[in-house]
Design a protein around this motif. Structure first.
Motif, PDB file in Angstrom:
ATOM      1  N   ASP A  57       0.830  -1.206   0.000  1.00  0.00           N
ATOM      2  CA  ASP A  57       0.000   0.000   0.000  1.00  0.00           C
ATOM      3  C   ASP A  57       0.863   1.254   0.000  1.00  0.00           C
ATOM      4  O   ASP A  57       0.575   2.218  -0.711  1.00  0.00           O
ATOM      5  CB  ASP A  57      -0.925   0.004   1.224  1.00  0.00           C
ATOM      6  CG  ASP A  57      -2.029  -1.040   1.115  1.00  0.00           C
ATOM      7  OD1 ASP A  57      -2.257  -1.528  -0.006  1.00  0.00           O
ATOM      8  OD2 ASP A  57      -2.638  -1.369   2.139  1.00  0.00           O
ATOM      9  N   CYS A  58       1.926   1.269   0.799  1.00  0.00           N
ATOM     10  CA  CYS A  58       2.818   2.429   0.868  1.00  0.00           C
ATOM     11  C   CYS A  58       3.506   2.658  -0.476  1.00  0.00           C
ATOM     12  O   CYS A  58       3.623   3.793  -0.940  1.00  0.00           O
ATOM     13  CB  CYS A  58       3.865   2.231   1.963  1.00  0.00           C
ATOM     14  SG  CYS A  58       3.191   2.224   3.642  1.00  0.00           S
ATOM     15  N   SER A  59       3.963   1.580  -1.088  1.00  0.00           N
ATOM     16  CA  SER A  59       4.625   1.691  -2.390  1.00  0.00           C
ATOM     17  C   SER A  59       3.663   2.211  -3.448  1.00  0.00           C
ATOM     18  O   SER A  59       4.049   3.005  -4.315  1.00  0.00           O
ATOM     19  CB  SER A  59       5.191   0.330  -2.820  1.00  0.00           C
ATOM     20  OG  SER A  59       6.209  -0.088  -1.944  1.00  0.00           O
ATOM     21  N   GLN A  60       2.411   1.782  -3.372  1.00  0.00           N
ATOM     22  CA  GLN A  60       1.412   2.256  -4.326  1.00  0.00           C
ATOM     23  C   GLN A  60       1.167   3.754  -4.166  1.00  0.00           C
ATOM     24  O   GLN A  60       0.956   4.471  -5.148  1.00  0.00           O
ATOM     25  CB  GLN A  60       0.096   1.487  -4.135  1.00  0.00           C
ATOM     26  CG  GLN A  60       0.131   0.059  -4.649  1.00  0.00           C
ATOM     27  CD  GLN A  60       0.411  -0.025  -6.143  1.00  0.00           C
ATOM     28  OE1 GLN A  60      -0.050   0.806  -6.910  1.00  0.00           O
ATOM     29  NE2 GLN A  60       1.174  -1.024  -6.546  1.00  0.00           N
ATOM     30  N   LEU A  61       1.209   4.234  -2.927  1.00  0.00           N
ATOM     31  CA  LEU A  61       1.047   5.670  -2.681  1.00  0.00           C
ATOM     32  C   LEU A  61       2.196   6.453  -3.306  1.00  0.00           C
ATOM     33  O   LEU A  61       1.985   7.494  -3.939  1.00  0.00           O
ATOM     34  CB  LEU A  61       0.996   5.945  -1.173  1.00  0.00           C
ATOM     35  CG  LEU A  61      -0.314   5.633  -0.452  1.00  0.00           C
ATOM     36  CD1 LEU A  61      -0.136   5.772   1.058  1.00  0.00           C
ATOM     37  CD2 LEU A  61      -1.431   6.554  -0.928  1.00  0.00           C
ATOM     38  N   VAL A  62       3.417   5.954  -3.126  1.00  0.00           N
ATOM     39  CA  VAL A  62       4.595   6.621  -3.696  1.00  0.00           C
ATOM     40  C   VAL A  62       4.500   6.637  -5.217  1.00  0.00           C
ATOM     41  O   VAL A  62       4.770   7.658  -5.864  1.00  0.00           O
ATOM     42  CB  VAL A  62       5.895   5.922  -3.245  1.00  0.00           C
ATOM     43  CG1 VAL A  62       7.101   6.567  -3.923  1.00  0.00           C
ATOM     44  CG2 VAL A  62       6.048   5.988  -1.733  1.00  0.00           C
ATOM     45  N   LEU A  63       4.099   5.511  -5.787  1.00  0.00           N
ATOM     46  CA  LEU A  63       3.954   5.417  -7.241  1.00  0.00           C
ATOM     47  C   LEU A  63       2.894   6.396  -7.744  1.00  0.00           C
ATOM     48  O   LEU A  63       3.088   7.083  -8.754  1.00  0.00           O
ATOM     49  CB  LEU A  63       3.578   3.987  -7.627  1.00  0.00           C
ATOM     50  CG  LEU A  63       3.473   3.686  -9.123  1.00  0.00           C
ATOM     51  CD1 LEU A  63       4.782   3.991  -9.829  1.00  0.00           C
ATOM     52  CD2 LEU A  63       3.079   2.233  -9.343  1.00  0.00           C
ATOM     53  N   SER A  64       1.790   6.489  -7.019  1.00  0.00           N
ATOM     54  CA  SER A  64       0.715   7.412  -7.392  1.00  0.00           C
ATOM     55  C   SER A  64       1.193   8.862  -7.330  1.00  0.00           C
ATOM     56  O   SER A  64       0.857   9.678  -8.195  1.00  0.00           O
ATOM     57  CB  SER A  64      -0.484   7.211  -6.458  1.00  0.00           C
ATOM     58  OG  SER A  64      -1.515   8.117  -6.755  1.00  0.00           O
ATOM     59  N   LEU A  65       1.989   9.178  -6.312  1.00  0.00           N
ATOM     60  CA  LEU A  65       2.528  10.537  -6.171  1.00  0.00           C
ATOM     61  C   LEU A  65       3.364  10.914  -7.387  1.00  0.00           C
ATOM     62  O   LEU A  65       3.234  12.016  -7.934  1.00  0.00           O
ATOM     63  CB  LEU A  65       3.380  10.629  -4.902  1.00  0.00           C
ATOM     64  CG  LEU A  65       3.957  12.016  -4.595  1.00  0.00           C
ATOM     65  CD1 LEU A  65       2.884  12.917  -3.992  1.00  0.00           C
ATOM     66  CD2 LEU A  65       5.142  11.909  -3.635  1.00  0.00           C
ATOM     67  N   ILE A  66       4.214   9.988  -7.828  1.00  0.00           N
ATOM     68  CA  ILE A  66       5.094  10.245  -8.973  1.00  0.00           C
ATOM     69  C   ILE A  66       4.290  10.373 -10.261  1.00  0.00           C
ATOM     70  O   ILE A  66       4.496  11.293 -11.061  1.00  0.00           O
ATOM     71  CB  ILE A  66       6.144   9.122  -9.103  1.00  0.00           C
ATOM     72  CG1 ILE A  66       7.078   9.137  -7.891  1.00  0.00           C
ATOM     73  CG2 ILE A  66       6.952   9.279 -10.394  1.00  0.00           C
ATOM     74  CD1 ILE A  66       7.999   7.943  -7.809  1.00  0.00           C
ATOM     75  N   GLN A  67       3.343   9.466 -10.463  1.00  0.00           N
ATOM     76  CA  GLN A  67       2.564   9.467 -11.706  1.00  0.00           C
ATOM     77  C   GLN A  67       1.651  10.686 -11.825  1.00  0.00           C
ATOM     78  O   GLN A  67       1.347  11.127 -12.930  1.00  0.00           O
ATOM     79  CB  GLN A  67       1.754   8.173 -11.807  1.00  0.00           C
ATOM     80  CG  GLN A  67       2.625   6.949 -12.069  1.00  0.00           C
ATOM     81  CD  GLN A  67       1.835   5.662 -12.133  1.00  0.00           C
ATOM     82  OE1 GLN A  67       0.812   5.521 -11.468  1.00  0.00           O
ATOM     83  NE2 GLN A  67       2.305   4.707 -12.923  1.00  0.00           N
ATOM     84  N   PRO A  74       9.134   8.613 -20.412  1.00  0.00           N
ATOM     85  CA  PRO A  74       8.323   7.849 -21.376  1.00  0.00           C
ATOM     86  C   PRO A  74       7.642   6.626 -20.764  1.00  0.00           C
ATOM     87  O   PRO A  74       6.677   6.106 -21.321  1.00  0.00           O
ATOM     88  CB  PRO A  74       9.342   7.436 -22.450  1.00  0.00           C
ATOM     89  CG  PRO A  74      10.674   7.551 -21.792  1.00  0.00           C
ATOM     90  CD  PRO A  74      10.549   8.674 -20.818  1.00  0.00           C
ATOM     91  N   PHE A  75       8.128   6.169 -19.604  1.00  0.00           N
ATOM     92  CA  PHE A  75       7.551   4.988 -18.957  1.00  0.00           C
ATOM     93  C   PHE A  75       6.663   5.363 -17.766  1.00  0.00           C
ATOM     94  O   PHE A  75       6.295   4.505 -16.966  1.00  0.00           O
ATOM     95  CB  PHE A  75       8.670   4.049 -18.479  1.00  0.00           C
ATOM     96  CG  PHE A  75       9.621   3.628 -19.560  1.00  0.00           C
ATOM     97  CD1 PHE A  75       9.286   2.610 -20.441  1.00  0.00           C
ATOM     98  CD2 PHE A  75      10.849   4.256 -19.709  1.00  0.00           C
ATOM     99  CE1 PHE A  75      10.157   2.219 -21.446  1.00  0.00           C
ATOM    100  CE2 PHE A  75      11.729   3.874 -20.706  1.00  0.00           C
ATOM    101  CZ  PHE A  75      11.380   2.854 -21.584  1.00  0.00           C
ATOM    102  N   LYS A  76       6.329   6.638 -17.665  1.00  0.00           N
ATOM    103  CA  LYS A  76       5.643   7.162 -16.477  1.00  0.00           C
ATOM    104  C   LYS A  76       4.376   6.389 -16.112  1.00  0.00           C
ATOM    105  O   LYS A  76       4.117   6.123 -14.932  1.00  0.00           O
ATOM    106  CB  LYS A  76       5.303   8.637 -16.697  1.00  0.00           C
ATOM    107  CG  LYS A  76       4.628   9.312 -15.506  1.00  0.00           C
ATOM    108  CD  LYS A  76       4.403  10.793 -15.773  1.00  0.00           C
ATOM    109  CE  LYS A  76       3.733  11.476 -14.596  1.00  0.00           C
ATOM    110  NZ  LYS A  76       3.540  12.925 -14.838  1.00  0.00           N
ATOM    111  N   GLU A  77       3.566   6.030 -17.101  1.00  0.00           N
ATOM    112  CA  GLU A  77       2.282   5.384 -16.821  1.00  0.00           C
ATOM    113  C   GLU A  77       2.414   3.901 -16.499  1.00  0.00           C
ATOM    114  O   GLU A  77       1.441   3.261 -16.112  1.00  0.00           O
ATOM    115  CB  GLU A  77       1.333   5.576 -18.013  1.00  0.00           C
ATOM    116  CG  GLU A  77       1.030   7.031 -18.332  1.00  0.00           C
ATOM    117  CD  GLU A  77       0.495   7.792 -17.126  1.00  0.00           C
ATOM    118  OE1 GLU A  77      -0.323   7.218 -16.389  1.00  0.00           O
ATOM    119  OE2 GLU A  77       0.907   8.950 -16.916  1.00  0.00           O
TER     120      GLU A  77
END
Length: 267
Positions: A57-67, A74-77
């Motif tokens: 869950d924490c990693s998903q939050l970090v990923l969401s913040l970046i995206q 080019p690989f953002k999504e």
């Protein structure tokens, strides 16, 4: 003879009762040993699973913040992240393409909790690009990965200013950030710069804009000193002298607006 028979019967009864007691004792001891172990194993499995779920869950939050930031890649999504280091005040993130089985690195991000910044260091770790991001997601990450340290959190009730117009310019070896703040003054723009960590190493700037020119010795993180040049009530120049470069902050009052120019220069 009758007495002898009674004695034999009594001994037999004692023997039978003794055997039954020992059997019952073994069953009770077995139950005492086995039941808690099974319960403990179940609890441990649940706790371990909960811990793994929390990490995900924490990693998903970090990923969401970046995206959801203005990070350009080019690989953002289709990114995946790996937390390389979390020292309690910031963490370094390695980015790679989720479809790449080799997991080759496609970017690097620094989550600077202490200075409340998200930095793209993919191209140059000495001159990182400061990213814009969702402050609500940021606060959730602080709760998740930084023990909910409120000193690293943003005020979620703070309204985003619509009176800012910023752009970035690259000239030779210089990285320039130029902003125009509308309907404000030098003092408020300077306070915003310090409080929101609008420049690298802003924690070494004076908390209050000096009223006259002065030089402040620092001798930390490669900064030798910071020079304030207060020219008049409408212009201030701040020079951060590094051992390997210089950062210049210019604040100029233009009518009811303030122009801010930050120039990062390497030797």
């Amino acid at each position: 003879m009758k007495l002898a028979k009674n004695i034999i019967v009594l001994i037999t009864l004692v023997f039978i009762l003794s055997c039954k007691y020992n059997e019952d004792k073994k069953v009770i001891q077995k139950n005492i040993r086995e039941v808690p172990v099974k319960k403990t194993e179940t609890l441990l499995k649940k706790n371990n699973q909960g811990s793994e779920d929390l990490k995900i869950d924490c990693s998903q939050l970090v990923l969401s913040l970046i995206q959801k930031s203005n990070f350009k890649n080019p690989f953002k999504e289709n990114l995946k992240i790996e937390i390389i280091d979390n020292n309690g005040v910031n963490m370094k993130l390695r980015l790679f393409d989720a479809n790449d089985k080799s997991e080759n690195t496609v970017g690097w991000i620094v989550f600077d909790a202490e200075n409340m910044r998200l930095l793209d260091i993919t191209n140059d770790d000495k001159n990182p690009e400061k990213l814009k991001f969702d402050k609500i997601i940021w606060n959730k990450i602080i709760a998740c990965l930084f023990n909910n340290d409120r000193s690293f959190c943003f005020d979620e009730n703070e309204k985003v200013s619509q009176n800012e117009d910023c752009k970035k310019i690259i000239e030779d070896m210089d990285n320039i950030e130029e902003c125009l703040f509308k309907n404000t003054n030098l003092k408020d723009v300077y306070n915003k710069l310090v409080e929101e960590h609008g420049v690298n190493d802003s924690e070494f700037l004076s908390k209050v804009l000096p009223k006259s020119s002065e030089i402040i010795a620092v001798n930390q993180k490669g900064i030798m000193n910071i020079e304030y040049k207060v020219m008049n009530n409408t212009k201030v120049e701040i020079i951060m002298n590094y051992q390997g470069g210089i950062t210049i902050i210019e604040l100029q009052k233009i009518n009811n607006n303030v122009k801010q120019i930050i120039t990062y220069s390497a030797d």
